[in-house]
Design an enzyme around this catalytic site. Structure first.
Site, PDB file in Angstrom:
ATOM      1  N   TRP A   1       7.159 -38.371  24.331  1.00 40.30           N
ATOM      2  CA  TRP A   1       7.829 -39.555  24.264  1.00 40.30           C
ATOM      3  C   TRP A   1       9.210 -39.670  24.453  1.00 40.30           C
ATOM      4  O   TRP A   1       9.859 -40.631  24.911  1.00 40.30           O
ATOM      5  CB  TRP A   1       7.369 -40.260  23.000  1.00 40.30           C
ATOM      6  CG  TRP A   1       5.670 -40.444  23.162  1.00 40.30           C
ATOM      7  CD1 TRP A   1       4.702 -39.718  22.369  1.00 40.30           C
ATOM      8  CD2 TRP A   1       5.067 -41.266  23.959  1.00 40.30           C
ATOM      9  NE1 TRP A   1       3.469 -40.042  22.952  1.00 40.30           N
ATOM     10  CE2 TRP A   1       3.588 -40.855  23.878  1.00 40.30           C
ATOM     11  CE3 TRP A   1       5.251 -41.998  25.108  1.00 40.30           C
ATOM     12  CZ2 TRP A   1       2.596 -41.545  24.478  1.00 40.30           C
ATOM     13  CZ3 TRP A   1       4.218 -42.798  25.900  1.00 40.30           C
ATOM     14  CH2 TRP A   1       2.981 -42.577  25.496  1.00 40.30           C
TER      15      TRP A   1
ATOM     16  N   LYS B   1      -0.446 -47.638  15.576  1.00 44.67           N
ATOM     17  CA  LYS B   1      -0.677 -46.455  15.068  1.00 44.67           C
ATOM     18  C   LYS B   1      -1.048 -46.760  13.472  1.00 44.67           C
ATOM     19  O   LYS B   1      -2.140 -46.315  13.026  1.00 44.67           O
ATOM     20  CB  LYS B   1       0.178 -45.387  15.272  1.00 44.67           C
ATOM     21  CG  LYS B   1       0.614 -44.787  16.692  1.00 44.67           C
ATOM     22  CD  LYS B   1      -0.750 -44.130  17.340  1.00 44.67           C
ATOM     23  CE  LYS B   1      -0.249 -43.651  18.604  1.00 44.67           C
ATOM     24  NZ  LYS B   1       0.251 -44.553  19.724  1.00 44.67           N
TER      25      LYS B   1
ATOM     26  N   ASP C   1      12.418 -43.397  17.151  1.00 38.48           N
ATOM     27  CA  ASP C   1      11.163 -43.928  17.531  1.00 38.48           C
ATOM     28  C   ASP C   1      10.206 -43.529  16.433  1.00 38.48           C
ATOM     29  O   ASP C   1       9.871 -42.248  16.462  1.00 38.48           O
ATOM     30  CB  ASP C   1      10.786 -43.475  18.923  1.00 38.48           C
ATOM     31  CG  ASP C   1       9.291 -43.791  19.251  1.00 38.48           C
ATOM     32  OD1 ASP C   1       8.844 -44.367  18.483  1.00 38.48           O
ATOM     33  OD2 ASP C   1       8.947 -43.496  20.372  1.00 38.48           O
TER      34      ASP C   1
END
Ligand code: PMP
Length: 341
Positions: free
Chosen positions: A79, A172, A148
């Site tokens: 990511w 999530k 993030d």
């Protein structure tokens, strides 16, 4: 570890009573009041475009903070690698540490070369695919820190004041897909590049209280319920305690399996949210892994297959996963080990 059924039943009830009008459920705006410990000089935005949207929004809004248009990136998994690649479209990106051959560790900060003229330093606090999590906050002196936190948001307490910006997709740990929370310090607003799409412009969205365009009402509403649930159940400190307990259950089995289960990640940065592991041997035994997944699925444990880019298994232990769920997986792993070692 929110109670999924309880949240869904409540959603069902309230949706009916609101006659399905998303605008009404949004009116309560529970979300912003339930996010804890955010200093007054920060704005909380509820945006669309997911985590991937923020890969672009962060450089579009912040790389112009300084004239050089440079940003420092830590690349510790899929990511952050994607985020760095996206940022290259808008300025100069410096990867601050020696390139990693595999995403199984966080390079020691002594090996980092931070650029004091960078507009910001970016990292991904929990790499969802590789199971690599920061258990410390990088020290960047006067340079703005951006993180993030899509896959570990509200899984543990965070000192927001150390960050210029934190973002997290809700899907999530705090709800369902469709909304991304952005927590941004006031003094960083107003530096967007002129080519920044207006819906991604933090200043515009802050001034409009995230209502520049139609917000993802239902996702915000569900997030409000989850945040409320977290608050009523001890907040992020309680989530941390549970998440420590849950992840230890699984890592303990891996560590004491004499190499039957192998987690490739350095012990110092093993994620409490995503536990990647191989079954059978270091690179994984295909037949045994297939059997492991089949047996798990028969017991109602699905989604244990690792991301296609890394293979093997991945146990995701987000806030919605209970201690009991985790104990069931631990039991299964112990039994499978006994049977096949
Ligand atoms: N960052 C992290 C840490 C993620 O786990 C994900 C998605 N799983 C993303 C960013 C991308 O999010 P989205 O799919 O919402 O664009």
């Amino acid at each position: 570890m929110f109670d999924v059924l309880q949240v869904l039943l409540q959603a069902q009830k309230e949706l009916l009573s609101f006659n399905g009008l998303g605008i009404s459920v949004l009116g309560g705006s529970k979300s912003s009041t339930s996010l804890e410990d955010i200093p007054n000089n920060y704005k909380v935005l509820f945006l669309q475009g997911g985590g991937s949207g923020q890969f672009s929004a962060v450089p579009l809004n912040l790389i112009g903070l300084k004239e050089d248009r440079c940003a420092d990136y830590l690349v510790t998994g899929t990511w952050s690698a994607k985020a760095a690649k996206e940022a290259e479209k808008y300025g100069k990106v410096n990867i601050v540490h020696p390139k990693l051959d595999s995403f199984t560790k966080i390079p020691d900060p002594s090996s980092w070369t931070l650029n004091p003229s960078a507009s910001y330093v970016y990292y991904c606090c929990n790499e969802t695919v590789h199971g690599v999590e920061f258990n410390f906050t990088p020290e960047t002196k006067d340079v703005v820190l951006v993180s993030d936190m899509s896959s570990n948001f509200l899984s543990r307490p965070v000192d927001v004041s150390k960050f210029g910006l934190i973002y997290a997709g809700a899907q999530k740990n705090v709800g369902c897909a469709g909304v991304t929370v952005v927590i941004v310090r006031d003094d960083l607003l107003g530096y967007a590049l002129k080519e920044c799409p207006i819906v991604l412009d933090y200043k515009v969205q802050a001034e409009m209280k995230s209502l520049y365009n139609t917000p993802p009402c239902f996702s915000i509403y569900i997030m409000g319920l989850v945040l409320e649930w977290i608050k009523n159940n001890g907040g992020s400190a309680a989530m941390e305690k549970l998440n420590k307990q849950k992840s230890s259950m699984i890592y303990d089995i891996i560590n004491s399996s004499n190499g039957f289960y192998v987690c490739p990640v350095d012990a110092a940065c093993r994620s409490r949210m995503n536990v990647p592991f191989r079954v059978g041997k270091k690179e994984g035994d295909d037949a045994l892994e297939k059997k492991f997944l089949e047996g798990a699925s028969k017991r109602g444990m699905i989604s244990l297959k690792g991301h296609r880019s890394v293979g093997g298994m991945r146990a995701s232990l987000y806030n919605a996963v209970t201690l009991e769920d985790t104990a069931a997986l631990a039991d299964y792993m112990r039994g499978f080990l006994k049977e096949h070692q």
